[in-house]
Design a protein around this motif. Structure first.
Motif, mmCIF file in Angstrom:
data_model
loop_
_atom_site.group_PDB
_atom_site.id
_atom_site.type_symbol
_atom_site.label_atom_id
_atom_site.label_comp_id
_atom_site.label_asym_id
_atom_site.label_seq_id
_atom_site.Cartn_x
_atom_site.Cartn_y
_atom_site.Cartn_z
ATOM 1 N N ALA A 168 0.870 -1.187 0.000
ATOM 2 C CA ALA A 168 0.000 0.000 0.000
ATOM 3 C C ALA A 168 0.898 1.226 0.000
ATOM 4 O O ALA A 168 1.862 1.285 0.767
ATOM 5 C CB ALA A 168 -0.901 0.003 1.219
ATOM 6 N N PRO A 169 0.613 2.212 -0.852
ATOM 7 C CA PRO A 169 1.419 3.431 -0.825
ATOM 8 C C PRO A 169 1.401 4.061 0.565
ATOM 9 O O PRO A 169 0.361 4.125 1.215
ATOM 10 C CB PRO A 169 0.731 4.333 -1.855
ATOM 11 N N GLU A 170 2.566 4.481 1.004
ATOM 12 C CA GLU A 170 2.685 5.108 2.324
ATOM 13 C C GLU A 170 1.924 6.428 2.329
ATOM 14 O O GLU A 170 1.897 7.146 1.331
ATOM 15 C CB GLU A 170 4.154 5.359 2.666
ATOM 16 N N ILE A 171 1.292 6.699 3.423
ATOM 17 C CA ILE A 171 0.664 7.994 3.663
ATOM 18 C C ILE A 171 1.293 8.530 4.940
ATOM 19 O O ILE A 171 1.239 7.863 5.978
ATOM 20 C CB ILE A 171 -0.864 7.883 3.832
ATOM 21 N N ALA A 172 1.909 9.684 4.848
ATOM 22 C CA ALA A 172 2.481 10.347 6.025
ATOM 23 C C ALA A 172 1.864 11.732 6.066
ATOM 24 O O ALA A 172 2.138 12.573 5.213
ATOM 25 C CB ALA A 172 4.003 10.423 5.917
ATOM 26 N N GLN A 173 0.999 11.945 7.035
ATOM 27 C CA GLN A 173 0.172 13.143 7.058
ATOM 28 C C GLN A 173 -0.213 13.441 8.495
ATOM 29 O O GLN A 173 -0.293 12.526 9.318
ATOM 30 C CB GLN A 173 -1.093 12.851 6.240
ATOM 31 N N GLN A 174 -0.514 14.666 8.790
ATOM 32 C CA GLN A 174 -1.074 14.957 10.103
ATOM 33 C C GLN A 174 -2.554 14.589 10.070
ATOM 34 O O GLN A 174 -3.275 14.942 9.141
ATOM 35 C CB GLN A 174 -0.892 16.426 10.465
ATOM 36 N N ALA A 175 -2.989 13.856 11.086
ATOM 37 C CA ALA A 175 -4.389 13.439 11.165
ATOM 38 C C ALA A 175 -5.236 14.580 11.706
ATOM 39 O O ALA A 175 -4.727 15.562 12.253
ATOM 40 C CB ALA A 175 -4.521 12.205 12.051
ATOM 41 N N ALA A 176 -6.550 14.438 11.580
ATOM 42 C CA ALA A 176 -7.483 15.475 12.036
ATOM 43 C C ALA A 176 -7.381 15.722 13.537
ATOM 44 O O ALA A 176 -7.696 16.818 13.998
ATOM 45 C CB ALA A 176 -8.910 15.088 11.665
ATOM 46 N N ASP A 177 -6.898 14.736 14.297
ATOM 47 C CA ASP A 177 -6.746 14.928 15.740
ATOM 48 C C ASP A 177 -5.435 15.620 16.105
ATOM 49 O O ASP A 177 -5.128 15.797 17.274
ATOM 50 C CB ASP A 177 -6.872 13.602 16.483
ATOM 51 N N GLY A 178 -4.645 16.006 15.088
ATOM 52 C CA GLY A 178 -3.392 16.722 15.312
ATOM 53 C C GLY A 178 -2.175 15.824 15.458
ATOM 54 O O GLY A 178 -1.045 16.307 15.492
ATOM 55 N N LYS A 179 -2.386 14.513 15.522
ATOM 56 C CA LYS A 179 -1.268 13.582 15.668
ATOM 57 C C LYS A 179 -0.679 13.253 14.295
ATOM 58 O O LYS A 179 -1.385 13.264 13.294
ATOM 59 C CB LYS A 179 -1.725 12.287 16.350
ATOM 60 N N ASP A 180 0.610 12.946 14.293
ATOM 61 C CA ASP A 180 1.236 12.499 13.055
ATOM 62 C C ASP A 180 0.713 11.116 12.707
ATOM 63 O O ASP A 180 0.572 10.255 13.575
ATOM 64 C CB ASP A 180 2.760 12.449 13.202
ATOM 65 N N PHE A 181 0.423 10.913 11.434
ATOM 66 C CA PHE A 181 -0.110 9.645 10.952
ATOM 67 C C PHE A 181 0.835 9.073 9.914
ATOM 68 O O PHE A 181 1.317 9.787 9.042
ATOM 69 C CB PHE A 181 -1.495 9.853 10.318
ATOM 70 N N ARG A 182 1.077 7.778 10.016
ATOM 71 C CA ARG A 182 1.796 7.026 8.991
ATOM 72 C C ARG A 182 1.016 5.732 8.768
ATOM 73 O O ARG A 182 0.718 5.017 9.725
ATOM 74 C CB ARG A 182 3.216 6.702 9.417
ATOM 75 N N MET A 183 0.723 5.470 7.529
ATOM 76 C CA MET A 183 0.007 4.242 7.199
ATOM 77 C C MET A 183 0.774 3.025 7.730
ATOM 78 O O MET A 183 0.169 2.095 8.274
ATOM 79 C CB MET A 183 -0.165 4.132 5.689
ATOM 80 N N SER A 184 2.089 3.050 7.632
ATOM 81 C CA SER A 184 2.896 1.916 8.075
ATOM 82 C C SER A 184 2.787 1.678 9.584
ATOM 83 O O SER A 184 3.073 0.578 10.051
ATOM 84 C CB SER A 184 4.354 2.105 7.664
ATOM 85 N N SER A 185 2.344 2.657 10.358
ATOM 86 C CA SER A 185 2.206 2.466 11.807
ATOM 87 C C SER A 185 0.998 1.588 12.151
ATOM 88 O O SER A 185 0.844 1.179 13.301
ATOM 89 C CB SER A 185 2.084 3.817 12.521
ATOM 90 N N LEU A 186 0.164 1.281 11.167
ATOM 91 C CA LEU A 186 -1.030 0.469 11.414
ATOM 92 C C LEU A 186 -0.817 -1.007 11.108
ATOM 93 O O LEU A 186 -1.781 -1.780 11.083
ATOM 94 C CB LEU A 186 -2.202 1.009 10.592
ATOM 95 N N ARG A 187 0.442 -1.407 10.871
ATOM 96 C CA ARG A 187 0.722 -2.821 10.625
ATOM 97 C C ARG A 187 0.203 -3.638 11.790
ATOM 98 O O ARG A 187 0.271 -3.226 12.946
ATOM 99 C CB ARG A 187 2.221 -3.059 10.447
ATOM 100 N N GLY A 188 -0.350 -4.783 11.475
ATOM 101 C CA GLY A 188 -0.959 -5.628 12.499
ATOM 102 C C GLY A 188 -2.475 -5.489 12.536
ATOM 103 O O GLY A 188 -3.150 -6.288 13.168
#
Length: 190
Positions: free
Chosen positions: A32-52
């Motif tokens: 899946a293409p990586e997404i690195a973005q600030q989420a709406a809650d203000g936290k940094d988001f990385r698609m790769s952090s959702l592994r599992g």
């Protein structure tokens, strides 16, 4: 020759034993293409952090009159149907209308469906790059005569990313929550 035949029979039996996805499968699966973005809650988001977890990506916008809210309601229903296994699924809503979908608006909007949903918005350029990576089209068009503002036309698919970060399936709009539950359970069991 016997070994080749035995290997083919084993592979065939394994393929038959594995439940099929209800969604259209990507074959072969790809990262899946990586997404690195600030989420709406203000936290940094990385698609790769959702592994599992199994991730379902939905692209949409908060001013959508019908499709996006129906899809989000269905995804919230799918999480409810998963019950104690709901933590296997992470829904990520990616805005196709970053000019109106501010982080605060997106966070409030998604909380109406399920507080666990993650919302992503950013600059028009950032969001266009994410759409391009996932093959999503989005077009801005004016409201009908006599109304001010605009609407967005966009691709309406749910993308399924497995626990290893592989893009596995795509589901069109209008499918029932039971199909999402089925596919989440299949992908979570792998």
């Amino acid at each position: 020759m016997r070994r080749v035949l035995a290997a083919l029979l084993f592979a065939s039996a394994a393929a038959q034993a594995a439940p099929a996805l209800k969604s259209g499968s990507f074959s072969p699966a790809r990262p899946a293409p990586e997404i690195a973005q600030q989420a709406a809650d203000g936290k940094d988001f990385r698609m790769s952090s959702l592994r599992g977890k199994v991730v379902v990506l939905e692209f949409g916008f908060t001013h959508c009159p019908a499709v996006c809210p129906a899809s989000l309601a269905m995804l919230a229903q799918a999480r409810q149907k998963l019950g104690a296994k709901a933590d296997r699924l992470q829904v990520v809503f990616v805005s196709v209308d970053p000019e109106r979908d501010t982080p605060a608006r997106l966070k409030h909007y998604l909380a109406q469906f399920d507080k666990s949903f993650i919302g992503l918005t950013g600059t028009p350029e950032q969001m266009a790059a994410i759409r391009k990576d996932y093959g999503i089209s989005a077009t801005r068009f004016p409201e009908p005569a006599g109304q001010s503002g605009y609407q967005m036309g966009h691709s309406s698919y749910l993308y399924f990313v497995d626990k290893k970060g592989m893009l596995r399936a795509m589901m069109p709009f209008g499918r029932p929550a039971d199909d999402v539950v089925h596919d989440v359970n299949v992908l979570a069991a792998e």
